[in-house]
Design a protein around this motif. Structure first.
Motif, PDB file in Angstrom:
ATOM      1  N   CYS A 197      31.981  38.434  43.380  1.00  0.00           N
ATOM      2  CA  CYS A 197      31.418  37.371  44.004  1.00  0.00           C
ATOM      3  C   CYS A 197      32.521  36.359  44.756  1.00  0.00           C
ATOM      4  CB  CYS A 197      30.533  36.680  42.794  1.00  0.00           C
ATOM      5  SG  CYS A 197      31.803  35.924  41.729  1.00  0.00           S
ATOM      6  N   ASP A 198      32.063  35.407  45.332  1.00  0.00           N
ATOM      7  CA  ASP A 198      33.129  34.513  45.909  1.00  0.00           C
ATOM      8  C   ASP A 198      33.955  33.992  45.073  1.00  0.00           C
ATOM      9  OD1 ASP A 198      31.827  35.031  48.171  1.00  0.00           O
ATOM     10  OD2 ASP A 198      30.486  32.998  48.141  1.00  0.00           O
ATOM     11  N   GLN A 199      33.506  33.703  43.601  1.00  0.00           N
ATOM     12  CA  GLN A 199      34.737  32.860  42.728  1.00  0.00           C
ATOM     13  C   GLN A 199      35.820  33.803  42.431  1.00  0.00           C
ATOM     14  OE1 GLN A 199      32.922  31.007  39.136  1.00  0.00           O
ATOM     15  NE2 GLN A 199      31.315  30.270  40.356  1.00  0.00           N
ATOM     16  N   CYS A 200      35.316  35.182  42.634  1.00  0.00           N
ATOM     17  CA  CYS A 200      36.672  36.404  42.152  1.00  0.00           C
ATOM     18  C   CYS A 200      37.078  36.971  43.323  1.00  0.00           C
ATOM     19  CB  CYS A 200      36.173  37.389  41.285  1.00  0.00           C
ATOM     20  SG  CYS A 200      34.658  38.309  41.496  1.00  0.00           S
ATOM     21  N   SER A 201      36.671  36.451  44.720  1.00  0.00           N
ATOM     22  CA  SER A 201      37.178  36.949  46.013  1.00  0.00           C
ATOM     23  C   SER A 201      36.655  38.520  45.962  1.00  0.00           C
ATOM     24  CB  SER A 201      38.682  37.053  45.883  1.00  0.00           C
ATOM     25  OG  SER A 201      39.296  35.664  46.008  1.00  0.00           O
ATOM     26  N   HIS A 202      35.314  38.669  45.454  1.00  0.00           N
ATOM     27  CA  HIS A 202      34.856  40.016  45.407  1.00  0.00           C
ATOM     28  C   HIS A 202      35.600  41.263  44.683  1.00  0.00           C
ATOM     29  CE1 HIS A 202      31.449  38.390  47.946  1.00  0.00           C
ATOM     30  NE2 HIS A 202      32.418  37.571  48.357  1.00  0.00           N
ATOM     31  N   THR A 203      36.601  40.685  43.840  1.00  0.00           N
ATOM     32  CA  THR A 203      37.081  41.743  43.016  1.00  0.00           C
ATOM     33  C   THR A 203      36.369  42.044  41.724  1.00  0.00           C
ATOM     34  OG1 THR A 203      38.578  40.211  41.983  1.00  0.00           O
ATOM     35  CG2 THR A 203      39.239  41.021  44.160  1.00  0.00           C
ATOM     36  N   GLY A 204      35.527  41.266  41.307  1.00  0.00           N
ATOM     37  CA  GLY A 204      34.725  41.468  39.925  1.00  0.00           C
ATOM     38  C   GLY A 204      35.888  41.020  38.746  1.00  0.00           C
ATOM     39  N   TYR A 205      36.920  40.665  39.126  1.00  0.00           N
ATOM     40  CA  TYR A 205      38.123  40.157  37.904  1.00  0.00           C
ATOM     41  C   TYR A 205      38.364  38.759  38.310  1.00  0.00           C
ATOM     42  CZ  TYR A 205      38.381  45.379  37.019  1.00  0.00           C
ATOM     43  OH  TYR A 205      37.868  46.550  36.969  1.00  0.00           O
ATOM     44  N   ARG A 206      38.664  38.056  37.158  1.00  0.00           N
ATOM     45  CA  ARG A 206      39.254  36.546  37.228  1.00  0.00           C
ATOM     46  C   ARG A 206      39.954  36.293  36.019  1.00  0.00           C
ATOM     47  NH1 ARG A 206      36.197  31.146  38.584  1.00  0.00           N
ATOM     48  NH2 ARG A 206      37.805  30.134  39.718  1.00  0.00           N
ATOM     49  N   GLY A 207      41.552  36.370  36.212  1.00  0.00           N
ATOM     50  CA  GLY A 207      42.456  35.940  35.201  1.00  0.00           C
ATOM     51  C   GLY A 207      42.779  37.188  34.345  1.00  0.00           C
TER      52      GLY A 207
END
Length: 581
Positions: A505-515
């Motif tokens: 998604c936009d929040q994870c730059s379309h990587t599927g990961y965050r942090g």
């Protein structure tokens, strides 16, 4: 059908002679060539022209019970098949998904006997895996074709228009070089160049990148951000701006802009998006210009609570117990960028009390901790880890942290410090916790000294955390999880197990990961382990004994995070190897 783990009962050369593909004389020639130059027999036979790659692969496939596929003649692979296996896994394992029929996914591999990769793919996709053999060079070419994407300069221009004033970067401290290099300085101060550099720096801070790579090639410039441990290519400026960009960064980091033949290291302190960020700058001359790598050090993102780092509860209890011991050596192991420094900083922050004197020698000091005496190692003036450690012993310390044990001298001084009543923390570059013992042996440290001083070894890796905003679940059969190392008790009675992944998604730059979170392998040096160290036992035996004593391996720790819905199977595959009993 999944390929079974098997080995060729006869040697490759003898089998090729047996079926008439090569002659006995050709085999003898190839073996003599192998003795002279080394290398794999199959590659030598191909280099001598005795066999073609197609014939060799088809033969190997037949011996292993798998089919041979020529990817250059295979045709276009549908996008949904390509997306069924993440790029990180495809590149790491050198394989390619090429077809799906029902619940069977066909994977082209250069090594069809890599049973660990096939087991992991079953777990990740929930499909049965059918393996075919293909040329390694063709697989790599296909990976670049289907996964390799390059951003264009047009995108950068659009980004610059969109970002505009939001890309402002203020240099907190900027000094003049003192050299009258008019043209280079002018290029570095040119408004468009300043804007491009500001955009690159602010973009890295926004995406929470840990590193920026600016890489020159013959006809192009490549820019990559390392986000959550993985490099991502971003929009790159044109090749003609290369020297001006490097000059701008040299001016900002107070380096010699006239020196383009030698490596240089510097620091920049910038203020962007209302926060101060330190950058470590490394400039390296290459064939097509100077490559720049910048490490971003954001103190506001530093976690200093041990409970937030990713320890499993059992491992954290053992770790917390051992860091309270008044003297001994505690070693952190893992590759560069695995989070060792963060764990050490968090540990020192936990132990930092008014009645404790803590000193550290680091190369360099990454984060400043209040109440701790931190020294920056400088080998160029003789302030090595060993020299700093010697000086610390005259400073009445209670706890000492040495950035890394790189040589025998540093190891010996650290051991002497531990023997004289100090608690010493340091790092080693080994793949797992038991490997640290072998590493000390190889450095010439006597086993009785190791057992007298080392109280705990911790190995760690970082896994990316699934983005909470786009997290979604899927199911895999329980027997696949059991084949990956889980016991019947851990899997339970369910026939299917729920796992999770990020859709993007936009929040994870379309990587599927965050942090990111760390996975830990904590090996306590108990009496049984000490006996094995004194007997100079192999790493494998020490590891198996530690597992029998309850040690959670890196693989098991990562698997627990997969089952808890924290990370994905592909992340587990990327950072750990399967445990071999």
């Amino acid at each position: 059908m999944a390929v079974k783990h098997m080995a060729l009962k006869k040697k490759l050369g003898d089998l090729l002679v047996e079926v008439g593909i090569i002659t006995p004389q050709q085999l003898q020639d190839a073996m003599e060539e192998q003795k002279r130059k080394g290398g794999k027999l199959g590659l030598i036979l191909m280099s001598l022209g005795y066999i073609t790659e197609d014939v060799l692969l088809a033969f190997l496939g037949k011996q292993c019970g798998v089919s041979y596929v020529s990817l250059s003649e295979y045709g276009e692979i549908p996008e949904d098949i390509i997306k069924s296996v993440p790029e990180s896994v495809v590149r790491h394992q050198t394989l390619l998904p090429i077809a799906r029929e029902g619940n069977v996914l066909t994977i082209a591999m250069a090594d069809p006997l890599n049973v660990f990769a096939t087991d992991d793919l079953r777990l990740m996709t929930g499909n049965e895996i059918n393996v075919v053999i293909a040329s390694e060079s063709e697989i790599k070419a296909a990976i670049e074709k289907y996964y390799g994407t390059k951003a264009s300069m047009e995108t950068l221009v659009k980004d610059m228009e969109v970002v505009g004033a939001d890309a402002n970067v203020d240099v907190v401290k900027e000094s003049d070089t003192g050299k009258d290099i008019v043209s280079l300085e002018a290029a570095g101060e040119d408004a468009p160049i300043v804007k491009i550099v500001n955009l690159l720096l602010s973009g890295a801070v926004k995406t929470k990148a840990s590193d920026i790579h600016i890489e020159p090639y013959e006809k192009s410039l490549r820019v990559r951000y390392r986000i959550d441990g993985v490099l991502h290519e971003v929009s790159a400026p044109p090749k003609k701006t290369q020297n001006a960009i490097v000059s701008r960064l040299k001016i900002m980091s107070n380096l010699d802009i006239a020196e383009r033949r030698l490596p240089q290291d510097g620091r920049i302190k910038i203020k962007v998006l209302n926060k101060e960020v330190d950058l470590r700058v490394s400039i390296l001359p290459t064939a097509f210009g100077e490559k720049v790598v910048m490490r971003l050090l954001d103190a506001s993102s530093l976690k200093l609570e041990l409970t937030q780092l990713g320890f499993e509860p059992e491992a954290l209890a053992i770790y917390h117990k051992n860091i309270q011991i008044p003297y001994g050596i505690i070693l952190m192991t893992g590759p560069t960028g695995s989070g060792k420094s963060t764990t050490l900083y968090s540990t020192l922050a936990t132990l930092n009390q008014p009645d404790v004197n803590i000193s550290t020698i680091e190369d360099p000091v990454e984060y400043v901790l209040e109440g701790i005496n931190q020294v920056h190692a400088r080998a160029d003036i003789g302030l090595t880890f060993a020299a700093g450690l010697k000086a610390f012993l005259r400073q009445d310390p209670d706890i000492i942290m040495v950035g890394e044990i790189r040589d025998t001298e540093t190891a010996e001084i650290a051991i002497n410090a531990a023997l004289t009543g100090h608690l010493v923390f340091s790092t080693l570059h080994t793949n797992d916790a038991p490997g640290a013992v072998t590493r000390l042996n190889n450095m010439g440290i006597e086993p009785f000294l190791t057992t007298s001083t080392v109280i705990m070894v911790v190995a760690q890796r970082l896994v990316r955390v699934i983005c909470r905003n786009c997290k979604e679940e899927y199911e895999v059969p329980a027997d696949i999880l059991m084949s990956s190392g889980l016991s019947k008790k851990e899997v339970g009675d369910s026939k299917k197990i729920k796992l999770y992944k990020g859709r993007g998604c936009d929040q994870c730059s379309h990587t599927g990961y965050r942090g990111r979170l760390a996975c830990y392998e904590v090996m306590e040096i108990n009496d049984k382990i000490k006996e094995l160290i004194l007997d100079r036992a192999s790493t494998h035996i020490i590891k198996q004994t530690a597992i029998d004593n309850g040690m959670i391996t890196l693989r098991k720790a990562a698997l627990k995070k997969v089952l808890a819905g924290v990370t994905t199977v592909e992340e587990m595959m990327r950072i750990t190897f399967a445990d071999v009993e």
